[in-house]
Enzyme design. Structure first.
Site, mmCIF file in Angstrom:
data_model
loop_
_atom_site.group_PDB
_atom_site.id
_atom_site.type_symbol
_atom_site.label_atom_id
_atom_site.label_comp_id
_atom_site.label_asym_id
_atom_site.label_seq_id
_atom_site.Cartn_x
_atom_site.Cartn_y
_atom_site.Cartn_z
ATOM 1 N N ASP A 182 -21.640 72.552 -64.533
ATOM 2 C CA ASP A 182 -21.214 73.880 -64.100
ATOM 3 C C ASP A 182 -22.317 74.832 -64.542
ATOM 4 O O ASP A 182 -22.485 75.070 -65.739
ATOM 5 C CB ASP A 182 -19.876 74.253 -64.756
ATOM 6 C CG ASP A 182 -19.426 75.670 -64.390
ATOM 7 O OD1 ASP A 182 -20.198 76.391 -63.708
ATOM 8 O OD2 ASP A 182 -18.313 76.055 -64.782
ATOM 9 N N ASN A 206 -29.998 74.205 -56.449
ATOM 10 C CA ASN A 206 -29.379 74.526 -55.166
ATOM 11 C C ASN A 206 -28.085 75.321 -55.319
ATOM 12 O O ASN A 206 -27.704 76.059 -54.416
ATOM 13 C CB ASN A 206 -29.103 73.220 -54.407
ATOM 14 C CG ASN A 206 -28.147 73.417 -53.256
ATOM 15 O OD1 ASN A 206 -28.513 73.954 -52.217
ATOM 16 N ND2 ASN A 206 -26.896 73.005 -53.431
ATOM 17 N N ALA A 240 -25.543 92.154 -52.038
ATOM 18 C CA ALA A 240 -25.532 91.558 -53.376
ATOM 19 C C ALA A 240 -26.215 90.191 -53.347
ATOM 20 O O ALA A 240 -27.000 89.849 -54.235
ATOM 21 C CB ALA A 240 -24.096 91.428 -53.874
ATOM 22 N N TYR A 241 -25.910 89.420 -52.312
ATOM 23 C CA TYR A 241 -26.506 88.088 -52.168
ATOM 24 C C TYR A 241 -28.028 88.213 -52.045
ATOM 25 O O TYR A 241 -28.786 87.522 -52.731
ATOM 26 C CB TYR A 241 -25.932 87.391 -50.926
ATOM 27 C CG TYR A 241 -26.500 86.019 -50.664
ATOM 28 C CD1 TYR A 241 -26.089 84.926 -51.429
ATOM 29 C CD2 TYR A 241 -27.435 85.801 -49.655
ATOM 30 C CE1 TYR A 241 -26.592 83.654 -51.198
ATOM 31 C CE2 TYR A 241 -27.954 84.537 -49.419
ATOM 32 C CZ TYR A 241 -27.522 83.466 -50.191
ATOM 33 O OH TYR A 241 -28.042 82.211 -49.958
ATOM 34 N N GLY A 242 -28.464 89.132 -51.188
ATOM 35 C CA GLY A 242 -29.898 89.326 -50.962
ATOM 36 C C GLY A 242 -30.644 89.709 -52.232
ATOM 37 O O GLY A 242 -31.706 89.160 -52.532
ATOM 38 N N VAL A 243 -30.060 90.621 -53.014
ATOM 39 C CA VAL A 243 -30.723 91.049 -54.261
ATOM 40 C C VAL A 243 -30.735 89.902 -55.278
ATOM 41 O O VAL A 243 -31.739 89.679 -55.961
ATOM 42 C CB VAL A 243 -30.065 92.320 -54.852
ATOM 43 C CG1 VAL A 243 -30.679 92.661 -56.210
ATOM 44 C CG2 VAL A 243 -30.228 93.501 -53.894
ATOM 45 N N LYS A 276 -30.951 86.839 -54.619
ATOM 46 C CA LYS A 276 -31.967 85.882 -54.177
ATOM 47 C C LYS A 276 -33.393 86.450 -54.305
ATOM 48 O O LYS A 276 -34.346 85.675 -54.450
ATOM 49 C CB LYS A 276 -31.686 85.422 -52.745
ATOM 50 C CG LYS A 276 -30.436 84.527 -52.627
ATOM 51 C CD LYS A 276 -30.567 83.227 -53.409
ATOM 52 C CE LYS A 276 -29.494 82.216 -53.032
ATOM 53 N NZ LYS A 276 -29.635 80.929 -53.743
ATOM 54 N N ARG A 301 -25.169 75.124 -41.174
ATOM 55 C CA ARG A 301 -23.714 75.030 -41.013
ATOM 56 C C ARG A 301 -23.088 74.462 -42.280
ATOM 57 O O ARG A 301 -23.094 73.261 -42.516
ATOM 58 C CB ARG A 301 -23.366 74.117 -39.826
ATOM 59 C CG ARG A 301 -23.710 74.705 -38.474
ATOM 60 C CD ARG A 301 -23.190 73.868 -37.313
ATOM 61 N NE ARG A 301 -23.833 72.567 -37.199
ATOM 62 C CZ ARG A 301 -25.036 72.364 -36.640
ATOM 63 N NH1 ARG A 301 -25.743 73.374 -36.190
ATOM 64 N NH2 ARG A 301 -25.516 71.144 -36.553
ATOM 65 N N THR A 302 -22.543 75.355 -43.122
ATOM 66 C CA THR A 302 -21.881 74.953 -44.363
ATOM 67 C C THR A 302 -20.638 75.812 -44.524
ATOM 68 O O THR A 302 -20.442 76.777 -43.779
ATOM 69 C CB THR A 302 -22.790 75.200 -45.590
ATOM 70 O OG1 THR A 302 -23.098 76.607 -45.635
ATOM 71 C CG2 THR A 302 -24.083 74.407 -45.517
#
Length: 277
Positions: free
Chosen positions: A63, A90, A193-196, A198, A232-233
């Site tokens: 985790d 990942n 938020a995801y973009g920052v 990353k 596709r996930t």
């Protein structure tokens, strides 16, 4: 005996791109490949699925949000293999566009997992990487898009060749604080938020590669960030153009760069091609 066996670890690999990466490594990597998952049952189900395909992954619980779990894996790798040859970071999360979770919460949770937990893994496992080892931090093209939406001042900081990990950590923390105060746009941040988070992964990779050049110059370790593409996930949804196996191609290509290769290193790679950051 197993200390001479090469070993690869893929975080967050019980489904999606992570599972596809494990599948590809089981076919192409000469050594032991570890599928890891937070949930032991799900992890073992994923291992059984690959075993049914005639592959032989190993399983270890991990985790990434739990430092003790990271250290347990670290000690296991050190004890059994004397280190690590391939690390693919990942594991990550993304909120759906229509998710009602308040933006400051999304910012905090995304940052905690995608940036801070990935950094914790690197802090614990990078010292174990053997000469000619390969490290792949799965970032996203969203990091490039989010960078383009940042203020010129922030862009300059994130593109800097001399930014330190400490400065990056402060900036990632500031983004979360700014969202809580409702001033993130005024402070030059984009609304992702995801973009920052990353951006954090991509810049962290650049910093780590630079540090490897300084501390382990002769060891031939290559470390990069990459974008697997829109896959596709569960995370990206059913409309994405790439299958998980296609999404695994670039991470696996970077993980299996041949011995003696001198690059790419410290780059952001998409479709096996170095992209401008």
């Amino acid at each position: 005996m197993s200390k001479s066996i090469p070993v690869a670890v893929v975080t967050g690999s019980n489904k999606g791109i992570g599972l596809a990466i494990v599948r590809a490594l089981c076919k192409q990597f000469t050594g032991d490949v570890y599928l890891t998952a937070r949930d032991v049952e799900r992890g073992k189900e994923a291992v059984a699925k690959l075993q049914a395909e005639g592959l032989k992954p190993q399983f270890h619980q991990l985790d990434i949000n739990d430092l003790q779990s990271i250290r347990t894996l670290r000690d296991f790798l050190k004890e059994k293999y004397g280190g690590l040859n391939v690390l693919i970071n990942n594991a990550g999360i993304a909120f759906k566009v229509e998710d009602p979770t308040p933006f400051p919460t999304q910012a905090e949770v995304s940052m905690k997992t995608n940036f801070f937990a990935t950094r914790n893994i690197c802090n614990e496992l990078l010292p174990l990487i053997k000469p000619q080892g390969r490290v792949v931090n799965v970032s996203s093209v969203m990091s490039v898009r989010a960078l383009a939406m940042c203020s010129p001042e922030l862009q300059q900081k994130f593109r800097s060749e001399t930014i330190t990990e400490e400065e990056l950590v402060k900036l990632m923390g500031k983004f979360v604080e700014d969202t809580k105060k409702g001033v993130h746009e005024k402070e030059g941040w984009p609304n992702t938020a995801y973009g920052v988070s990353k951006i954090g992964v991509t810049v962290l990779s650049r910093i780590q590669a630079r540090r490897l050049n300084e501390t382990r110059k002769g060891d031939g370790i290559l470390l990069n960030a990459c974008c697997p593409g829109w896959v596709r996930t569960d995370m990206a949804g059913p409309k994405a153009p790439k299958s998980p196996d296609e999404g695994a191609e670039t991470p696996v290509y970077l993980a299996l760069l041949p011995p003696g290769a001198d690059g790419p290193h410290g780059q952001f790679v998409s479709d096996k091609t170095v992209q401008t950051w």
